[in-house]
Design a protein around this motif. Structure first.
Motif, PDB file in Angstrom:
ATOM      1  N   GLN A  49       0.807  -1.218   0.000  1.00 63.38           N
ATOM      2  CA  GLN A  49       0.000   0.000   0.000  1.00 63.38           C
ATOM      3  C   GLN A  49       0.842   1.272   0.000  1.00 63.38           C
ATOM      4  OE1 GLN A  49      -3.047  -0.162   3.033  1.00 63.38           O
ATOM      5  NE2 GLN A  49      -3.590  -2.252   2.487  1.00 63.38           N
ATOM      6  N   GLU A  50       2.039   1.224   0.568  1.00 65.25           N
ATOM      7  CA  GLU A  50       2.904   2.403   0.560  1.00 65.25           C
ATOM      8  C   GLU A  50       3.510   2.640  -0.821  1.00 65.25           C
ATOM      9  OE1 GLU A  50       5.771   2.631   3.692  1.00 65.25           O
ATOM     10  OE2 GLU A  50       4.289   2.063   5.218  1.00 65.25           O
ATOM     11  N   GLU A  51       3.983   1.571  -1.453  1.00 67.80           N
ATOM     12  CA  GLU A  51       4.613   1.690  -2.766  1.00 67.80           C
ATOM     13  C   GLU A  51       3.591   1.618  -3.900  1.00 67.80           C
ATOM     14  OE1 GLU A  51       7.895   2.273  -3.338  1.00 67.80           O
ATOM     15  OE2 GLU A  51       8.118   2.440  -1.150  1.00 67.80           O
ATOM     16  N   THR A  52       2.341   1.266  -3.585  1.00 63.35           N
ATOM     17  CA  THR A  52       1.246   1.059  -4.543  1.00 63.35           C
ATOM     18  C   THR A  52       1.676   0.178  -5.720  1.00 63.35           C
ATOM     19  OG1 THR A  52       1.610   3.140  -5.772  1.00 63.35           O
ATOM     20  CG2 THR A  52       0.047   3.200  -3.908  1.00 63.35           C
ATOM     21  N   GLU A  53       2.210  -1.006  -5.341  1.00 60.57           N
ATOM     22  CA  GLU A  53       2.544  -1.999  -6.353  1.00 60.57           C
ATOM     23  C   GLU A  53       2.490  -3.387  -5.733  1.00 60.57           C
ATOM     24  OE1 GLU A  53       6.390  -0.540  -7.534  1.00 60.57           O
ATOM     25  OE2 GLU A  53       7.400  -1.983  -6.270  1.00 60.57           O
ATOM     26  N   TYR A  54       2.274  -4.383  -6.604  1.00 58.28           N
ATOM     27  CA  TYR A  54       2.213  -5.765  -6.147  1.00 58.28           C
ATOM     28  C   TYR A  54       3.610  -6.334  -5.947  1.00 58.28           C
ATOM     29  CZ  TYR A  54      -2.795  -6.191  -6.963  1.00 58.28           C
ATOM     30  OH  TYR A  54      -4.158  -6.053  -6.900  1.00 58.28           O
ATOM     31  N   ARG A  55       3.741  -7.157  -4.911  1.00 58.93           N
ATOM     32  CA  ARG A  55       4.952  -7.925  -4.651  1.00 58.93           C
ATOM     33  C   ARG A  55       4.585  -9.395  -4.864  1.00 58.93           C
ATOM     34  NH1 ARG A  55       8.293  -3.794  -4.675  1.00 58.93           N
ATOM     35  NH2 ARG A  55       8.012  -2.346  -2.963  1.00 58.93           N
ATOM     36  N   SER A  56       5.397 -10.109  -5.594  1.00 53.84           N
ATOM     37  CA  SER A  56       5.105 -11.490  -5.944  1.00 53.84           C
ATOM     38  C   SER A  56       5.927 -12.452  -5.093  1.00 53.84           C
ATOM     39  CB  SER A  56       5.441 -11.712  -7.421  1.00 53.84           C
ATOM     40  OG  SER A  56       5.248 -13.047  -7.767  1.00 53.84           O
ATOM     41  N   VAL A  57       5.265 -13.540  -4.671  1.00 53.57           N
ATOM     42  CA  VAL A  57       5.952 -14.625  -3.979  1.00 53.57           C
ATOM     43  C   VAL A  57       5.572 -15.909  -4.702  1.00 53.57           C
ATOM     44  CG1 VAL A  57       6.258 -15.880  -1.820  1.00 53.57           C
ATOM     45  CG2 VAL A  57       5.836 -13.415  -1.776  1.00 53.57           C
ATOM     46  N   THR A  58       6.570 -16.694  -5.099  1.00 56.06           N
ATOM     47  CA  THR A  58       6.327 -17.944  -5.806  1.00 56.06           C
ATOM     48  C   THR A  58       6.536 -19.122  -4.866  1.00 56.06           C
ATOM     49  OG1 THR A  58       7.009 -16.970  -7.902  1.00 56.06           O
ATOM     50  CG2 THR A  58       7.049 -19.371  -7.765  1.00 56.06           C
ATOM     51  N   PHE A  59       5.564 -20.027  -4.872  1.00 57.82           N
ATOM     52  CA  PHE A  59       5.646 -21.258  -4.087  1.00 57.82           C
ATOM     53  C   PHE A  59       5.717 -22.411  -5.080  1.00 57.82           C
ATOM     54  CE2 PHE A  59       3.270 -18.148  -1.592  1.00 57.82           C
ATOM     55  CZ  PHE A  59       4.030 -18.104  -0.436  1.00 57.82           C
ATOM     56  N   ASP A  60       6.862 -23.076  -5.150  1.00 59.99           N
ATOM     57  CA  ASP A  60       7.065 -24.175  -6.091  1.00 59.99           C
ATOM     58  C   ASP A  60       6.926 -25.494  -5.336  1.00 59.99           C
ATOM     59  OD1 ASP A  60       7.557 -25.498  -8.437  1.00 59.99           O
ATOM     60  OD2 ASP A  60       9.733 -25.238  -8.347  1.00 59.99           O
ATOM     61  N   GLU A  61       5.699 -25.771  -4.900  1.00 60.56           N
ATOM     62  CA  GLU A  61       5.421 -26.944  -4.078  1.00 60.56           C
ATOM     63  C   GLU A  61       3.932 -27.254  -4.143  1.00 60.56           C
ATOM     64  OE1 GLU A  61       5.317 -25.766   0.316  1.00 60.56           O
ATOM     65  OE2 GLU A  61       6.254 -24.006  -0.612  1.00 60.56           O
ATOM     66  N   PRO A  62       3.532 -28.494  -3.876  1.00 61.09           N
ATOM     67  CA  PRO A  62       2.114 -28.831  -3.830  1.00 61.09           C
ATOM     68  C   PRO A  62       1.437 -28.153  -2.636  1.00 61.09           C
ATOM     69  CG  PRO A  62       3.483 -30.822  -3.946  1.00 61.09           C
ATOM     70  CD  PRO A  62       4.391 -29.667  -3.685  1.00 61.09           C
ATOM     71  N   LEU A  63       0.251 -27.590  -2.880  1.00 61.35           N
ATOM     72  CA  LEU A  63      -0.491 -26.875  -1.844  1.00 61.35           C
ATOM     73  C   LEU A  63      -1.979 -27.182  -1.968  1.00 61.35           C
ATOM     74  CD1 LEU A  63       1.272 -23.466  -2.511  1.00 61.35           C
ATOM     75  CD2 LEU A  63       1.604 -24.843  -0.446  1.00 61.35           C
ATOM     76  N   GLU A  64      -2.667 -27.253  -0.826  1.00 63.22           N
ATOM     77  CA  GLU A  64      -4.127 -27.362  -0.815  1.00 63.22           C
ATOM     78  C   GLU A  64      -4.711 -25.970  -1.018  1.00 63.22           C
ATOM     79  OE1 GLU A  64      -6.711 -29.865  -0.256  1.00 63.22           O
ATOM     80  OE2 GLU A  64      -4.954 -31.065  -0.753  1.00 63.22           O
ATOM     81  N   VAL A  65      -5.786 -25.887  -1.779  1.00 68.34           N
ATOM     82  CA  VAL A  65      -6.536 -24.639  -1.886  1.00 68.34           C
ATOM     83  C   VAL A  65      -7.638 -24.735  -0.825  1.00 68.34           C
ATOM     84  CG1 VAL A  65      -7.920 -23.144  -3.355  1.00 68.34           C
ATOM     85  CG2 VAL A  65      -6.000 -24.428  -4.328  1.00 68.34           C
ATOM     86  N   ALA A  66      -7.352 -24.187   0.339  1.00 69.41           N
ATOM     87  CA  ALA A  66      -8.288 -24.261   1.461  1.00 69.41           C
ATOM     88  C   ALA A  66      -9.493 -23.347   1.228  1.00 69.41           C
ATOM     89  CB  ALA A  66      -7.579 -23.884   2.757  1.00 69.41           C
ATOM     90  N   ALA A  67      -9.270 -22.251   0.532  1.00 71.24           N
ATOM     91  CA  ALA A  67     -10.344 -21.326   0.199  1.00 71.24           C
ATOM     92  C   ALA A  67      -9.911 -20.487  -0.989  1.00 71.24           C
ATOM     93  CB  ALA A  67     -10.663 -20.411   1.380  1.00 71.24           C
ATOM     94  N   CYS A  68     -10.851 -20.232  -1.870  1.00 72.37           N
ATOM     95  CA  CYS A  68     -10.602 -19.369  -3.022  1.00 72.37           C
ATOM     96  C   CYS A  68     -11.902 -18.622  -3.301  1.00 72.37           C
ATOM     97  CB  CYS A  68     -10.186 -20.202  -4.229  1.00 72.37           C
ATOM     98  SG  CYS A  68      -9.951 -19.233  -5.744  1.00 72.37           S
ATOM     99  N   VAL A  69     -11.809 -17.321  -3.381  1.00 73.98           N
ATOM    100  CA  VAL A  69     -12.992 -16.498  -3.613  1.00 73.98           C
ATOM    101  C   VAL A  69     -12.605 -15.344  -4.522  1.00 73.98           C
ATOM    102  CG1 VAL A  69     -12.607 -15.074  -1.544  1.00 73.98           C
ATOM    103  CG2 VAL A  69     -14.909 -15.308  -2.479  1.00 73.98           C
TER     104      VAL A  69
END
Length: 139
Positions: A56-76
């Motif tokens: 919110q301070e820089e008004t830009e998105y920061r990306s984080v990549t997860f290269d592993e299997p993950l459960e989608v516990a919630a998606c909306v």
């Protein structure tokens, strides 16, 4: 606050293809059914994920990549038009086998298995630039 009434017109359920991109599957469903506004929920599992966090301070998105299997516990999220094309604004809570939760704006992820419910609205929702937040928002 900005608001308007929406009229639901149809509801769809879908199963995502293994190996496809999670968000693109939602957008593909919307395009196939000519949905330019809607609300969705989804769940399942992914093989990897690129999650964005808005600084919110820089008004830009920061990306984080997860290269592993993950459960989608919630998606909306919601479907709207961005620059004239269907866009699925997707937020997700992912979990590791340890139970650790990871959450944010889902940019992309490779589907392992996924199921989605999409409720379509009659009138399109168009995103436009908001000066205060530097984001493309509804209304």
């Amino acid at each position: 606050m900005y608001h308007r009434e929406v009229e639901p017109t149809a509801e769809y359920v879908a199963r995502f293809e293994t190996g496809a991109d999670w968000r693109e599957e939602i957008e593909s469903l919307a395009r196939t059914e000519d949905v330019e506004a809607g609300w969705f929920t989804a769940l399942g599992a992914v093989q990897d994920a690129d999650v964005w966090f808005y600084d919110q301070e820089e008004t830009e998105y920061r990306s984080v990549t997860f290269d592993e299997p993950l459960e989608v516990a919630a998606c909306v999220g919601n479907v709207s038009l961005l620059e004239g094309d269907v866009f699925a604004h997707t937020h997700v809570v992912l979990s590791r086998p340890s139970g650790q939760a990871l959450a944010g704006h889902l940019d992309s992820a490779t589907v392992w298995a996924g199921e989605c419910h999409l409720r379509a609205f009659a009138e399109p929702l168009e995103r436009s630039h908001d000066e205060a937040t530097d984001l493309d928002l509804w209304l």
